[in-house]
Design a protein around this motif. Sequence first.
Motif, PDB file in Angstrom:
ATOM      1  N   GLY A 259       0.740  -1.154  -0.027  1.00  0.00           N
ATOM      2  CA  GLY A 259      -0.070  -0.086  -0.027  1.00  0.00           C
ATOM      3  C   GLY A 259       0.808   1.320   0.116  1.00  0.00           C
ATOM      4  N   TYR A 263      -2.480   5.957   1.559  1.00  0.00           N
ATOM      5  CA  TYR A 263      -3.449   5.046   1.994  1.00  0.00           C
ATOM      6  C   TYR A 263      -3.338   4.760   3.286  1.00  0.00           C
ATOM      7  CZ  TYR A 263      -6.633   1.109   2.220  1.00  0.00           C
ATOM      8  OH  TYR A 263      -7.618   0.009   2.546  1.00  0.00           O
ATOM      9  N   HIS A 266      -4.796   7.380   5.639  1.00  0.00           N
ATOM     10  CA  HIS A 266      -6.251   7.301   5.407  1.00  0.00           C
ATOM     11  C   HIS A 266      -6.771   6.383   6.228  1.00  0.00           C
ATOM     12  CE1 HIS A 266     -10.445   7.833   3.838  1.00  0.00           C
ATOM     13  NE2 HIS A 266     -10.363   6.436   3.424  1.00  0.00           N
TER      14      HIS A 266
END
Length: 296
Positions: A259, A263, A266
Amino acid sequence: MDFLRPASWAEALAARAERPDAVPIAGGTDVMVELNFDRHRPGALIDLNRIPALRQWSRDADGTIRLGASVPYTRIIDELRTELPGLAMASRTVGSPQIRNRGGVGGNLGAASPAGDTHPALVATDAVIEVESAARGVRTIPSTEFYLGVKRNALAADELIKAVLLAPAKGPQQFSKIGTRNAMVIAVCSFAVALDVGARKVGAGIGSAAPTPRRAFEAELFAADALPWDGRGDLDPRVARRFGELVAAAAAPIDDVRGTAAYRRHALSVMARRTLTWAWAEHQSSQTETEETDQP
């Protein structure tokens, strides 16, 4: 490669002192991966499976739970889900049933991977790691000081992990993990929250989003001050959202195959917001049950 099989803890410590190149092995769920992929070839392995004390847990006189380094995840889930709910939740996300039957928290700590599933729960609850050497005896290391870098821990070359010391939960605890599927997956990121209702404190542990597991100290202080401890009021969504923002700000993620850094930030924000909401709802429910029980 030599294979050493000490029959007692004293023999294990002696073997560790004599062979600093040796790697301890109990469940083997991390060590064997390194060996099978030829990432690490130690001079010796020290098999700890003949030492029953490492596979037991007990309560100290002050109520502290002493969790042997090799207590399998399945026993944590089955026997300690009430006293250590956050750690039990994290244990449920570890690998497959076969891995949960073999692996334990000591191996997770020894490997010191930032993505280890139990680390966020350990740091959020102020766990303490008990280690020992034949020469210097026992010492304790706070979980927040145990991780020194990616796959680096605070153990000296002649020390072994003996136990993890944890206080029983003093309020609701939650754990959340993001991955490509629910099982057999390395965490993209993970998060644990622990409420200490009596002390009005919040613990927040981040995993797989920095070189080491870490606490989100600013988020903890904010939540401790902002939660409506005096009543049974609902959690203000603005408090949950700000808590998530502060957790994300405490991370130091990277882009990798699992990832992106963006991301991860978040996802941490979302997980923190949700887990705090779940924990507070559990607190409200327990308060209601207590009041109903106290009714004449």
